[in-house]
Each structure stands twice: as C-alpha cells, then as structure tokens.
Design a protein around this motif. Structure first.
Motif, PDB file in Angstrom:
ATOM      1  N   LEU A  22       0.828  -1.207   0.000  1.00 55.72           N
ATOM      2  CA  LEU A  22       0.000   0.000   0.000  1.00 55.72           C
ATOM      3  C   LEU A  22       0.862   1.255   0.000  1.00 55.72           C
ATOM      4  N   PHE A  23       1.888   1.299   0.842  1.00 61.12           N
ATOM      5  CA  PHE A  23       2.773   2.461   0.892  1.00 61.12           C
ATOM      6  C   PHE A  23       3.518   2.637  -0.419  1.00 61.12           C
ATOM      7  N   ASN A  24       3.942   1.527  -1.005  1.00 54.88           N
ATOM      8  CA  ASN A  24       4.641   1.604  -2.291  1.00 54.88           C
ATOM      9  C   ASN A  24       3.705   2.153  -3.371  1.00 54.88           C
ATOM     10  N   GLY A  25       2.446   1.737  -3.322  1.00 59.85           N
ATOM     11  CA  GLY A  25       1.473   2.256  -4.281  1.00 59.85           C
ATOM     12  C   GLY A  25       1.257   3.752  -4.130  1.00 59.85           C
ATOM     13  N   MET A  26       1.245   4.242  -2.881  1.00 55.85           N
ATOM     14  CA  MET A  26       1.092   5.681  -2.662  1.00 55.85           C
ATOM     15  C   MET A  26       2.276   6.453  -3.225  1.00 55.85           C
ATOM     16  N   GLY A  82      -0.146  -1.682  -9.822  1.00 57.47           N
ATOM     17  CA  GLY A  82       0.394  -2.994  -9.454  1.00 57.47           C
ATOM     18  C   GLY A  82       0.442  -3.203  -7.957  1.00 57.47           C
ATOM     19  N   SER A  83       0.817  -2.154  -7.222  1.00 56.33           N
ATOM     20  CA  SER A  83       0.887  -2.271  -5.762  1.00 56.33           C
ATOM     21  C   SER A  83      -0.496  -2.428  -5.149  1.00 56.33           C
ATOM     22  N   ILE A  84      -1.488  -1.720  -5.700  1.00 59.71           N
ATOM     23  CA  ILE A  84      -2.847  -1.857  -5.168  1.00 59.71           C
ATOM     24  C   ILE A  84      -3.387  -3.264  -5.432  1.00 59.71           C
ATOM     25  N   VAL A  85      -3.084  -3.815  -6.603  1.00 59.45           N
ATOM     26  CA  VAL A  85      -3.499  -5.189  -6.892  1.00 59.45           C
ATOM     27  C   VAL A  85      -2.812  -6.158  -5.929  1.00 59.45           C
ATOM     28  N   ALA A  86      -1.508  -5.942  -5.684  1.00 59.33           N
ATOM     29  CA  ALA A  86      -0.777  -6.796  -4.744  1.00 59.33           C
ATOM     30  C   ALA A  86      -1.368  -6.687  -3.340  1.00 59.33           C
ATOM     31  N   TRP A  87      -1.701  -5.452  -2.921  1.00 58.21           N
ATOM     32  CA  TRP A  87      -2.325  -5.252  -1.615  1.00 58.21           C
ATOM     33  C   TRP A  87      -3.663  -5.988  -1.541  1.00 58.21           C
ATOM     34  N   GLY A  88      -4.471  -5.885  -2.588  1.00 61.72           N
ATOM     35  CA  GLY A  88      -5.763  -6.559  -2.598  1.00 61.72           C
ATOM     36  C   GLY A  88      -5.643  -8.067  -2.580  1.00 61.72           C
ATOM     37  N   ILE A 108       5.616   5.135 -15.168  1.00 61.77           N
ATOM     38  CA  ILE A 108       6.167   4.269 -14.122  1.00 61.77           C
ATOM     39  C   ILE A 108       5.375   4.427 -12.826  1.00 61.77           C
ATOM     40  N   GLY A 109       5.025   5.668 -12.477  1.00 62.24           N
ATOM     41  CA  GLY A 109       4.239   5.893 -11.267  1.00 62.24           C
ATOM     42  C   GLY A 109       2.873   5.242 -11.335  1.00 62.24           C
ATOM     43  N   SER A 110       2.212   5.343 -12.495  1.00 65.92           N
ATOM     44  CA  SER A 110       0.890   4.738 -12.653  1.00 65.92           C
ATOM     45  C   SER A 110       0.957   3.219 -12.571  1.00 65.92           C
ATOM     46  N   VAL A 111       1.963   2.635 -13.220  1.00 60.45           N
ATOM     47  CA  VAL A 111       2.118   1.175 -13.176  1.00 60.45           C
ATOM     48  C   VAL A 111       2.431   0.716 -11.757  1.00 60.45           C
ATOM     49  N   SER A 112       3.309   1.463 -11.074  1.00 56.13           N
ATOM     50  CA  SER A 112       3.653   1.115  -9.697  1.00 56.13           C
ATOM     51  C   SER A 112       2.434   1.197  -8.792  1.00 56.13           C
ATOM     52  N   PHE A 113       1.627   2.237  -8.972  1.00 49.02           N
ATOM     53  CA  PHE A 113       0.429   2.401  -8.144  1.00 49.02           C
ATOM     54  C   PHE A 113      -0.572   1.266  -8.378  1.00 49.02           C
ATOM     55  N   LYS A 124      -8.959  -9.264  -0.759  1.00 48.55           N
ATOM     56  CA  LYS A 124     -10.023  -8.451  -1.346  1.00 48.55           C
ATOM     57  C   LYS A 124     -10.092  -8.611  -2.864  1.00 48.55           C
ATOM     58  N   ILE A 125      -9.001  -9.029  -3.481  1.00 51.14           N
ATOM     59  CA  ILE A 125      -8.955  -9.238  -4.926  1.00 51.14           C
ATOM     60  C   ILE A 125      -8.585 -10.687  -5.178  1.00 51.14           C
ATOM     61  N   GLY A 126      -9.424 -11.398  -5.891  1.00 48.34           N
ATOM     62  CA  GLY A 126      -9.148 -12.795  -6.191  1.00 48.34           C
ATOM     63  C   GLY A 126      -8.362 -12.943  -7.483  1.00 48.34           C
ATOM     64  N   ASP A 127      -7.934 -14.154  -7.742  1.00 50.90           N
ATOM     65  CA  ASP A 127      -7.223 -14.441  -8.983  1.00 50.90           C
ATOM     66  C   ASP A 127      -8.220 -14.434 -10.138  1.00 50.90           C
ATOM     67  N   TYR A 128      -7.907 -13.648 -11.140  1.00 49.40           N
ATOM     68  CA  TYR A 128      -8.792 -13.554 -12.292  1.00 49.40           C
ATOM     69  C   TYR A 128      -7.942 -13.426 -13.541  1.00 49.40           C
ATOM     70  N   SER A 129      -8.229 -14.244 -14.496  1.00 48.44           N
ATOM     71  CA  SER A 129      -7.509 -14.186 -15.767  1.00 48.44           C
ATOM     72  C   SER A 129      -8.457 -14.603 -16.883  1.00 48.44           C
ATOM     73  N   PHE A 130      -8.088 -14.282 -18.092  1.00 58.86           N
ATOM     74  CA  PHE A 130      -8.904 -14.648 -19.237  1.00 58.86           C
ATOM     75  C   PHE A 130      -7.986 -14.912 -20.419  1.00 58.86           C
ATOM     76  N   ARG A 131      -8.534 -15.538 -21.424  1.00 57.02           N
ATOM     77  CA  ARG A 131      -7.740 -15.855 -22.599  1.00 57.02           C
ATOM     78  C   ARG A 131      -7.294 -14.571 -23.291  1.00 57.02           C
ATOM     79  N   SER A 132      -6.096 -14.628 -23.823  1.00 53.82           N
ATOM     80  CA  SER A 132      -5.492 -13.491 -24.531  1.00 53.82           C
ATOM     81  C   SER A 132      -5.203 -12.310 -23.601  1.00 53.82           C
ATOM     82  N   GLN A 133      -5.099 -12.582 -22.304  1.00 52.42           N
ATOM     83  CA  GLN A 133      -4.799 -11.501 -21.368  1.00 52.42           C
ATOM     84  C   GLN A 133      -3.422 -10.899 -21.640  1.00 52.42           C
ATOM     85  N   GLN A 134      -2.453 -11.753 -21.929  1.00 53.26           N
ATOM     86  CA  GLN A 134      -1.107 -11.248 -22.215  1.00 53.26           C
ATOM     87  C   GLN A 134      -1.094 -10.396 -23.478  1.00 53.26           C
TER      88      GLN A 134
END
Length: 201
Positions: A95-99, A155-161, A148-153, A166-176
């Motif tokens: 969370l702090f890294n995201g901020m 990504g960090s919020i997703v990691a925190w979740g 870089i700041g937007s990606v860091s924010f 609070k955030i489950g694993d979710y993926s779909f085909r052709s996500q990459q």
C-alpha cells in the motif's frame, strides 16, 4: 551559497538512501537502516523547503500545504505502522509503495502543466494559444514518471488486494496479448507527444 547547501543536502540524502537500503537487506541492521534512510529523506525535504529558489530568487511558498501534508501523512503513516500486525506487513508495504507511485504520477501531471506554462506561445490556433514544449528531454522524463508511477500504483494496489484477500485471482484468454497492446498504446502515445510537443491551452 544556498544552492551549494541544497546540493549538499541532496548528496547526503542520496548517500544515506544507499546505505539504508544496504542495511535493510539484513534483519540485524534493518531498523538502523530504516532510520538512516528516514534521516536522509528529512534532510532532502527540509533542504528543498527552505533552501530552494528558482532563477528569479523565489522560494517555494505554499508552506501551509507542505507542512500540512507532512503532518497528516506522518500521523497516518505512524498510526498504520504501529497498528499493523506482522502478518499483514507485506500488505502495508504494498500500500505504501502504491502511494509513492501515485505521488510520482501526480507530480508528473503537475510538471507537464508547469512545462506548458513556461514554454513560449508559438502560434494562435482557432483563437486559442498553442504552447510548444521546447525541451523534449524534460517531457520524456515527465512521461516516464507518469507511466512508471501509474504502473507502480496499480500494481501495488493489486498486490495489496491479493494479499488481504479483497482481490481474487482472475484471468482470461489473450490476457497477455491485451497487456501487450496496452503497453504498445502507451508507448505510442508517448512517442506521439514527444514528436508533437504542442498543446492547446
């Protein structure tokens, strides 16, 4: 003289950051390393507040906002650090890294507007002034900070979740493929801005 002192403050801050990060790699020295890094940050911050001046000799100003933000952020950070459980420490770090990433992105946006304000008016288009940014290097740094700041924010919020459930694993085909297309779009828009450094105001 003040400029030399400010440069010295930045040099001290940089050295203490490096030393602090090195000491964080070992549990026995991590606490001391954290304090050394914090001391370097304090020197850099207060040096900027009290010693910085632009080419016309003007100081930063807005001291109420600056010290208000420092006080509120310091209190919030201290309370969060004291109340967090050891098992939840990775969440707090994320969370702090995201901020920090969010701050970098917001600063980039502000600097983009500032860069446009100090650039000369090149022409009038449809009754509106068109500002041309003369220095592509500065614009490149601003765009890099925003991306870089937007990606860091995000990504960090997703990691925190994910860490607190609070955030489950979710993926779909052709996500990459979608991620790659988004990356190409961001890079393409950045290149477009660099090649066409004009904006209407």
């Amino acid at each position: 003289m003040e400029l030399n002192l400010l440069t010295l403050c930045y040099l001290i801050g940089s050295v203490t950051f490096i030393i602090g990060l090195k000491m964080l790699s070992h549990p026995a020295t991590a606490r001391k390393g954290n304090l050394i890094g914090a001391a370097g940050m304090a020197i850099a911050i207060f040096g900027t507040i009290f010693l910085y001046a632009d080419d016309e000799g003007r100081k930063l100003g807005n001291y109420e906002w600056i010290f208000g933000g420092l006080i509120i952020g310091g209190i919030a950070g201290t309370l969060a650090a004291r109340k967090v459980k050891m098992t939840a420490m990775p969440e707090l770090v994320s969370l702090f890294n995201g901020m920090g990433g969010a701050c970098a992105a917001l600063i980039a946006v502000v600097e983009f507007n500032h860069l446009a304000e100090i650039s000369p008016v090149s022409m009038i288009v449809n009754g509106r002034a068109q500002i041309y940014v003369e220095h592509p290097g500065e614009l490149l740094i601003i765009l890099a900070g925003c991306i870089i700041g937007s990606v860091s924010f995000s990504g960090s919020i997703v990691a925190w979740g994910k860490l607190n459930g609070k955030i489950g694993d979710y993926s779909f085909r052709s996500q990459q493929i979608l991620n790659l297309l988004l990356l190409c779009l961001i890079v393409g828009l950045s290149v477009f801005l660099l090649l066409n450094r004009a904006t209407l105001v």
